[in-house]
Design a protein around this motif. Structure first.
Motif, PDB file in Angstrom:
ATOM      1  N   ASN A 193      -1.973   4.318 -18.487  1.00  0.00           N
ATOM      2  CA  ASN A 193      -2.714   3.090 -18.845  1.00  0.00           C
ATOM      3  C   ASN A 193      -3.352   2.392 -17.651  1.00  0.00           C
ATOM      4  O   ASN A 193      -3.664   1.218 -17.712  1.00  0.00           O
ATOM      5  CB  ASN A 193      -1.831   2.105 -19.614  1.00  0.00           C
ATOM      6  CG  ASN A 193      -1.475   2.602 -20.982  1.00  0.00           C
ATOM      7  OD1 ASN A 193      -2.268   3.277 -21.624  1.00  0.00           O
ATOM      8  ND2 ASN A 193      -0.280   2.306 -21.432  1.00  0.00           N
ATOM      9  N   ARG A 194      -3.526   3.095 -16.564  1.00  0.00           N
ATOM     10  CA  ARG A 194      -4.194   2.512 -15.403  1.00  0.00           C
ATOM     11  C   ARG A 194      -5.703   2.643 -15.566  1.00  0.00           C
ATOM     12  O   ARG A 194      -6.199   3.595 -16.148  1.00  0.00           O
ATOM     13  CB  ARG A 194      -3.738   3.208 -14.127  1.00  0.00           C
ATOM     14  CG  ARG A 194      -2.294   2.912 -13.829  1.00  0.00           C
ATOM     15  CD  ARG A 194      -1.870   3.534 -12.524  1.00  0.00           C
ATOM     16  NE  ARG A 194      -0.505   3.146 -12.240  1.00  0.00           N
ATOM     17  CZ  ARG A 194       0.456   3.983 -11.944  1.00  0.00           C
ATOM     18  NH1 ARG A 194       0.197   5.269 -11.858  1.00  0.00           N
ATOM     19  NH2 ARG A 194       1.664   3.554 -11.714  1.00  0.00           N
ATOM     20  N   ILE A 195      -6.409   1.675 -15.029  1.00  0.00           N
ATOM     21  CA  ILE A 195      -7.876   1.693 -15.064  1.00  0.00           C
ATOM     22  C   ILE A 195      -8.347   1.710 -13.615  1.00  0.00           C
ATOM     23  O   ILE A 195      -7.947   0.858 -12.822  1.00  0.00           O
ATOM     24  CB  ILE A 195      -8.427   0.452 -15.783  1.00  0.00           C
ATOM     25  CG1 ILE A 195      -7.910   0.415 -17.228  1.00  0.00           C
ATOM     26  CG2 ILE A 195      -9.945   0.443 -15.731  1.00  0.00           C
ATOM     27  CD1 ILE A 195      -8.177  -0.884 -17.929  1.00  0.00           C
ATOM     28  N   ASN A 210       4.433   9.041  -8.638  1.00  0.00           N
ATOM     29  CA  ASN A 210       4.692   8.134  -9.759  1.00  0.00           C
ATOM     30  C   ASN A 210       4.178   8.661 -11.093  1.00  0.00           C
ATOM     31  O   ASN A 210       4.467   8.077 -12.130  1.00  0.00           O
ATOM     32  CB  ASN A 210       4.063   6.762  -9.483  1.00  0.00           C
ATOM     33  CG  ASN A 210       4.801   6.009  -8.405  1.00  0.00           C
ATOM     34  OD1 ASN A 210       6.013   6.029  -8.360  1.00  0.00           O
ATOM     35  ND2 ASN A 210       4.068   5.352  -7.535  1.00  0.00           N
ATOM     36  N   PHE A 211       3.408   9.735 -11.087  1.00  0.00           N
ATOM     37  CA  PHE A 211       2.848  10.279 -12.321  1.00  0.00           C
ATOM     38  C   PHE A 211       3.759  11.340 -12.907  1.00  0.00           C
ATOM     39  O   PHE A 211       4.326  12.152 -12.186  1.00  0.00           O
ATOM     40  CB  PHE A 211       1.459  10.885 -12.062  1.00  0.00           C
ATOM     41  CG  PHE A 211       0.421   9.842 -11.755  1.00  0.00           C
ATOM     42  CD1 PHE A 211      -0.228   9.177 -12.775  1.00  0.00           C
ATOM     43  CD2 PHE A 211       0.112   9.517 -10.451  1.00  0.00           C
ATOM     44  CE1 PHE A 211      -1.175   8.208 -12.503  1.00  0.00           C
ATOM     45  CE2 PHE A 211      -0.832   8.552 -10.159  1.00  0.00           C
ATOM     46  CZ  PHE A 211      -1.481   7.893 -11.195  1.00  0.00           C
ATOM     47  N   MET A 247       0.857  -1.178   0.000  1.00  0.00           N
ATOM     48  CA  MET A 247       0.000   0.000   0.000  1.00  0.00           C
ATOM     49  C   MET A 247       0.899   1.236   0.000  1.00  0.00           C
ATOM     50  O   MET A 247       1.898   1.285   0.708  1.00  0.00           O
ATOM     51  CB  MET A 247      -0.897  -0.016   1.233  1.00  0.00           C
ATOM     52  CG  MET A 247      -1.869   1.129   1.228  1.00  0.00           C
ATOM     53  SD  MET A 247      -3.306   0.887   2.277  1.00  0.00           S
ATOM     54  CE  MET A 247      -2.643   1.049   3.879  1.00  0.00           C
ATOM     55  N   TRP A 248       0.522   2.209  -0.812  1.00  0.00           N
ATOM     56  CA  TRP A 248       1.282   3.451  -0.916  1.00  0.00           C
ATOM     57  C   TRP A 248       0.556   4.582  -0.216  1.00  0.00           C
ATOM     58  O   TRP A 248      -0.666   4.630  -0.201  1.00  0.00           O
ATOM     59  CB  TRP A 248       1.445   3.874  -2.371  1.00  0.00           C
ATOM     60  CG  TRP A 248       2.315   3.001  -3.193  1.00  0.00           C
ATOM     61  CD1 TRP A 248       3.412   2.317  -2.790  1.00  0.00           C
ATOM     62  CD2 TRP A 248       2.160   2.717  -4.571  1.00  0.00           C
ATOM     63  NE1 TRP A 248       3.958   1.641  -3.835  1.00  0.00           N
ATOM     64  CE2 TRP A 248       3.207   1.865  -4.948  1.00  0.00           C
ATOM     65  CE3 TRP A 248       1.237   3.103  -5.533  1.00  0.00           C
ATOM     66  CZ2 TRP A 248       3.362   1.395  -6.240  1.00  0.00           C
ATOM     67  CZ3 TRP A 248       1.394   2.639  -6.816  1.00  0.00           C
ATOM     68  CH2 TRP A 248       2.447   1.798  -7.157  1.00  0.00           C
ATOM     69  N   LYS A 249       1.307   5.484   0.366  1.00  0.00           N
ATOM     70  CA  LYS A 249       0.732   6.716   0.894  1.00  0.00           C
ATOM     71  C   LYS A 249       0.413   7.617  -0.297  1.00  0.00           C
ATOM     72  O   LYS A 249       1.003   7.470  -1.373  1.00  0.00           O
ATOM     73  CB  LYS A 249       1.710   7.388   1.837  1.00  0.00           C
ATOM     74  CG  LYS A 249       1.936   6.588   3.098  1.00  0.00           C
ATOM     75  CD  LYS A 249       2.868   7.294   4.030  1.00  0.00           C
ATOM     76  CE  LYS A 249       3.054   6.457   5.276  1.00  0.00           C
ATOM     77  NZ  LYS A 249       3.949   7.082   6.234  1.00  0.00           N
ATOM     78  N   GLY A 250      -0.499   8.554  -0.117  1.00  0.00           N
ATOM     79  CA  GLY A 250      -0.943   9.432  -1.200  1.00  0.00           C
ATOM     80  C   GLY A 250       0.181  10.131  -1.932  1.00  0.00           C
ATOM     81  O   GLY A 250       0.231  10.129  -3.163  1.00  0.00           O
ATOM     82  N   GLN A 251       1.113  10.723  -1.201  1.00  0.00           N
ATOM     83  CA  GLN A 251       2.213  11.454  -1.842  1.00  0.00           C
ATOM     84  C   GLN A 251       3.112  10.523  -2.653  1.00  0.00           C
ATOM     85  O   GLN A 251       3.606  10.899  -3.705  1.00  0.00           O
ATOM     86  CB  GLN A 251       3.027  12.219  -0.804  1.00  0.00           C
ATOM     87  CG  GLN A 251       2.292  13.396  -0.200  1.00  0.00           C
ATOM     88  CD  GLN A 251       1.933  14.448  -1.249  1.00  0.00           C
ATOM     89  OE1 GLN A 251       2.678  14.704  -2.178  1.00  0.00           O
ATOM     90  NE2 GLN A 251       0.763  15.025  -1.092  1.00  0.00           N
ATOM     91  N   GLU A 252       3.324   9.307  -2.175  1.00  0.00           N
ATOM     92  CA  GLU A 252       4.138   8.331  -2.916  1.00  0.00           C
ATOM     93  C   GLU A 252       3.453   7.966  -4.233  1.00  0.00           C
ATOM     94  O   GLU A 252       4.096   7.884  -5.269  1.00  0.00           O
ATOM     95  CB  GLU A 252       4.339   7.071  -2.094  1.00  0.00           C
ATOM     96  CG  GLU A 252       5.201   7.244  -0.861  1.00  0.00           C
ATOM     97  CD  GLU A 252       5.248   5.970  -0.046  1.00  0.00           C
ATOM     98  OE1 GLU A 252       6.116   5.132  -0.326  1.00  0.00           O
ATOM     99  OE2 GLU A 252       4.403   5.825   0.857  1.00  0.00           O
ATOM    100  N   TYR A 253       2.152   7.714  -4.164  1.00  0.00           N
ATOM    101  CA  TYR A 253       1.392   7.334  -5.357  1.00  0.00           C
ATOM    102  C   TYR A 253       1.394   8.465  -6.380  1.00  0.00           C
ATOM    103  O   TYR A 253       1.683   8.247  -7.551  1.00  0.00           O
ATOM    104  CB  TYR A 253      -0.042   6.965  -4.964  1.00  0.00           C
ATOM    105  CG  TYR A 253      -0.881   6.555  -6.147  1.00  0.00           C
ATOM    106  CD1 TYR A 253      -0.710   5.306  -6.721  1.00  0.00           C
ATOM    107  CD2 TYR A 253      -1.831   7.420  -6.682  1.00  0.00           C
ATOM    108  CE1 TYR A 253      -1.475   4.926  -7.812  1.00  0.00           C
ATOM    109  CE2 TYR A 253      -2.594   7.046  -7.768  1.00  0.00           C
ATOM    110  CZ  TYR A 253      -2.419   5.802  -8.334  1.00  0.00           C
ATOM    111  OH  TYR A 253      -3.161   5.435  -9.411  1.00  0.00           O
ATOM    112  N   ILE A 254       1.101   9.668  -5.939  1.00  0.00           N
ATOM    113  CA  ILE A 254       1.061  10.828  -6.844  1.00  0.00           C
ATOM    114  C   ILE A 254       2.426  11.063  -7.473  1.00  0.00           C
ATOM    115  O   ILE A 254       2.528  11.432  -8.640  1.00  0.00           O
ATOM    116  CB  ILE A 254       0.566  12.075  -6.085  1.00  0.00           C
ATOM    117  CG1 ILE A 254      -0.917  11.897  -5.729  1.00  0.00           C
ATOM    118  CG2 ILE A 254       0.777  13.348  -6.900  1.00  0.00           C
ATOM    119  CD1 ILE A 254      -1.459  12.915  -4.759  1.00  0.00           C
TER     120      ILE A 254
END
Length: 42
Positions: free
Chosen positions: A18-20, A10-11, A1-8
């Protein structure tokens, strides 16, 4: 599981991921909210 800042982090601007995804659940209480989402990463 990623924290919000980590996930963001990656963009990249202008790059397609290509994520759904879909929102499964949103709960709003006064001025706070929580969401459960499903994201498929090919």
């Amino acid at each position: 599981m990623w924290k919000g800042q980590e996930y963001i982090g990656n963009f990249k601007d202008g790059k397609k991921s290509n994520r759904i995804g879909r929102i499964l659940f949103i709960d709003i209480e006064n001025d706070a909210a929580i969401a459960k989402v499903e994201i498929l990463m090919p």
